[in-house]
Design a protein around this motif. Sequence first.
Motif, PDB file in Angstrom:
ATOM      1  N   ILE A 145      -7.008  -2.054 -16.301  1.00 37.82           N
ATOM      2  CA  ILE A 145      -7.293  -1.931 -14.839  1.00 37.82           C
ATOM      3  C   ILE A 145      -6.440  -1.877 -13.828  1.00 37.82           C
ATOM      4  N   PHE A 146      -6.186  -0.715 -13.173  1.00 38.36           N
ATOM      5  CA  PHE A 146      -7.105   0.738 -13.418  1.00 38.36           C
ATOM      6  C   PHE A 146      -6.094   1.587 -13.828  1.00 38.36           C
ATOM      7  N   SER A 147      -6.673   2.872 -14.363  1.00 38.54           N
ATOM      8  CA  SER A 147      -6.103   3.832 -15.044  1.00 38.54           C
ATOM      9  C   SER A 147      -4.826   4.531 -14.389  1.00 38.54           C
ATOM     10  N   SER A 148      -3.668   4.348 -14.866  1.00 38.10           N
ATOM     11  CA  SER A 148      -2.629   4.936 -14.311  1.00 38.10           C
ATOM     12  C   SER A 148      -2.634   6.619 -14.252  1.00 38.10           C
ATOM     13  N   HIS A 149      -3.347   7.106 -15.379  1.00 35.46           N
ATOM     14  CA  HIS A 149      -3.457   8.651 -15.380  1.00 35.46           C
ATOM     15  C   HIS A 149      -4.158   9.051 -14.261  1.00 35.46           C
ATOM     16  N   MET A 150      -5.067   8.280 -13.773  1.00 33.40           N
ATOM     17  CA  MET A 150      -5.986   8.567 -12.663  1.00 33.40           C
ATOM     18  C   MET A 150      -5.369   8.452 -11.387  1.00 33.40           C
ATOM     19  N   ILE A 151      -4.186   7.369 -11.056  1.00 31.65           N
ATOM     20  CA  ILE A 151      -3.360   7.377  -9.975  1.00 31.65           C
ATOM     21  C   ILE A 151      -2.762   8.703  -9.864  1.00 31.65           C
ATOM     22  N   PHE A 152      -2.026   9.371 -10.786  1.00 28.85           N
ATOM     23  CA  PHE A 152      -1.215  10.394 -10.514  1.00 28.85           C
ATOM     24  C   PHE A 152      -2.382  11.732 -10.310  1.00 28.85           C
ATOM     25  N   ILE A 153      -3.220  11.535 -11.035  1.00 31.17           N
ATOM     26  CA  ILE A 153      -4.097  13.090 -10.892  1.00 31.17           C
ATOM     27  C   ILE A 153      -4.772  12.819  -9.412  1.00 31.17           C
ATOM     28  N   LEU A 154      -5.087  11.820  -8.953  1.00 30.94           N
ATOM     29  CA  LEU A 154      -5.794  11.675  -7.617  1.00 30.94           C
ATOM     30  C   LEU A 154      -4.973  11.876  -6.662  1.00 30.94           C
ATOM     31  N   VAL A 155      -3.630  11.204  -6.737  1.00 31.34           N
ATOM     32  CA  VAL A 155      -2.505  11.433  -5.653  1.00 31.34           C
ATOM     33  C   VAL A 155      -2.180  12.822  -5.439  1.00 31.34           C
ATOM     34  N   PHE A 156      -1.987  13.642  -6.753  1.00 23.57           N
ATOM     35  CA  PHE A 156      -1.751  14.747  -6.706  1.00 23.57           C
ATOM     36  C   PHE A 156      -2.511  15.682  -6.175  1.00 23.57           C
ATOM     37  N   THR A 157      -4.023  15.500  -6.583  1.00 25.09           N
ATOM     38  CA  THR A 157      -5.088  16.312  -5.926  1.00 25.09           C
ATOM     39  C   THR A 157      -5.182  16.185  -4.469  1.00 25.09           C
ATOM     40  N   ILE A 158      -5.061  14.945  -3.990  1.00 30.16           N
ATOM     41  CA  ILE A 158      -5.240  14.827  -2.593  1.00 30.16           C
ATOM     42  C   ILE A 158      -4.229  15.500  -1.625  1.00 30.16           C
ATOM     43  N   THR A 159      -3.009  15.339  -2.404  1.00 29.70           N
ATOM     44  CA  THR A 159      -1.784  15.882  -1.717  1.00 29.70           C
ATOM     45  C   THR A 159      -2.146  17.436  -1.606  1.00 29.70           C
TER      46      THR A 159
ATOM     47  N   TYR B 185     -11.972   5.062  -6.103  1.00 34.91           N
ATOM     48  CA  TYR B 185     -11.886   4.450  -4.717  1.00 34.91           C
ATOM     49  C   TYR B 185     -10.842   3.903  -4.144  1.00 34.91           C
ATOM     50  N   THR B 186      -9.967   3.194  -5.248  1.00 36.15           N
ATOM     51  CA  THR B 186      -8.766   2.462  -4.689  1.00 36.15           C
ATOM     52  C   THR B 186      -7.693   3.537  -4.505  1.00 36.15           C
ATOM     53  N   VAL B 187      -7.463   4.535  -5.215  1.00 35.33           N
ATOM     54  CA  VAL B 187      -6.403   5.417  -4.881  1.00 35.33           C
ATOM     55  C   VAL B 187      -6.804   6.196  -3.395  1.00 35.33           C
ATOM     56  N   ASN B 188      -8.175   6.696  -3.367  1.00 34.64           N
ATOM     57  CA  ASN B 188      -8.314   7.308  -2.161  1.00 34.64           C
ATOM     58  C   ASN B 188      -8.178   6.414  -1.029  1.00 34.64           C
ATOM     59  N   LEU B 189      -8.458   4.854  -0.864  1.00 30.47           N
ATOM     60  CA  LEU B 189      -8.530   3.909   0.097  1.00 30.47           C
ATOM     61  C   LEU B 189      -6.975   3.930   0.231  1.00 30.47           C
ATOM     62  N   VAL B 190      -6.115   3.657  -0.792  1.00 28.57           N
ATOM     63  CA  VAL B 190      -4.553   3.478  -0.607  1.00 28.57           C
ATOM     64  C   VAL B 190      -4.087   4.932   0.062  1.00 28.57           C
ATOM     65  N   VAL B 191      -4.215   6.054  -0.293  1.00 27.71           N
ATOM     66  CA  VAL B 191      -3.731   7.219   0.397  1.00 27.71           C
ATOM     67  C   VAL B 191      -4.364   7.288   1.897  1.00 27.71           C
ATOM     68  N   PHE B 192      -5.452   6.969   2.017  1.00 33.42           N
ATOM     69  CA  PHE B 192      -6.086   7.084   3.498  1.00 33.42           C
ATOM     70  C   PHE B 192      -5.208   6.036   4.408  1.00 33.42           C
ATOM     71  N   PHE B 193      -5.187   5.098   4.101  1.00 31.36           N
ATOM     72  CA  PHE B 193      -4.448   3.973   5.019  1.00 31.36           C
ATOM     73  C   PHE B 193      -2.936   4.449   4.973  1.00 31.36           C
ATOM     74  N   ILE B 194      -2.215   4.606   4.052  1.00 31.50           N
ATOM     75  CA  ILE B 194      -0.721   4.656   3.976  1.00 31.50           C
ATOM     76  C   ILE B 194      -0.504   6.024   4.874  1.00 31.50           C
TER      77      ILE B 194
END
Length: 307
Positions: free
Chosen positions: A172-186, A227-236
């Motif tokens: 908890i939680f997936s490292s692969h999804m951290i990278f994928i979501l950060v890249f996609t949002i960027t 939801y964690t990565v999206n919130l982190v990216v939103f606030f930072i």
Amino acid sequence: MWRAKQLWKRVFTETSVELKLLREKWKLLLAGLIFQYIHGLAARGVHYLHRPGPTLQDLGFMILPELGRERGYISETLFTFLFLSFVLWTFHPFVYSSKRFYTVLLWRRVLAFLVASQMLRIVTFYSTQLPGPNYHCREGSKLARLPPPESVYEVLLINFPHGVVYGCGDLIFSSHMIFILVFTITYHKYGSKSLIKFFAWVIAIIQSLLIVASRKHYTVDVVVAWYTVNLVVFFIDKKLPEMPDRSGGSQPLLPLSAKEKDGKFREDSKLLNGNSVDAADWRPRMQANGKHEDGKHMHSESALNGA
């Protein structure tokens, strides 16, 4: 031949600009890269604490059939493709004339998102160790438990990449999804192709399903990442200074310093107030109080008539 010269000139010019930015921002970039190692070290450390056990009841496991050892590579192959595609895209300003961002500033932003998300991930997977659902983390597998390290170097080397691929306990939680979501949002924010943005989100969803199907993570690991990565990216993203958009061609070669920005603001204020920036402009202007302005001297209407 002409195109080759133009391309070389573009690469040379862009490299010189990015090197100037790198000399200014290298400490933050280096800190982000070092933390990638720290994150890998933490994942390696929790493997020593992992204890295999019965796989937990999971809705995703009930719905999606397991890919198994023979087809587990599908998830990693898609992840590698997305990872390399994003990295190559971040360097496209070196080749293409349609520049929308500076590569150094973009990676500074991406690493900030990754580090913040990975810090939260380390806290969560050390708080509670779940039995790994992957085949190499189950009871009876030699890789499910790591013997105590014989030296500190064994821990520090983290057995890359074998230790990353066959790690257990960092769920908890997936490292692969951290990278994928950060890249996609960027890319969604700074990319220019609407169709690619759409497919990027579709592929992120497919990657989520493949992670669960390959039993690399429980479904909760993927859901929490979304939801964690999206919130982190939103606030930072709100705290970081916005990057200059280079697509219009009106931006300076390098971001303006605070002094330059202040000077530009004063010039804009003069223009808005009806004052010319050019000192040679001595044309009379009618003021709101009924007086004329001629250069730096103010004369009342009565004084002028008396003259």
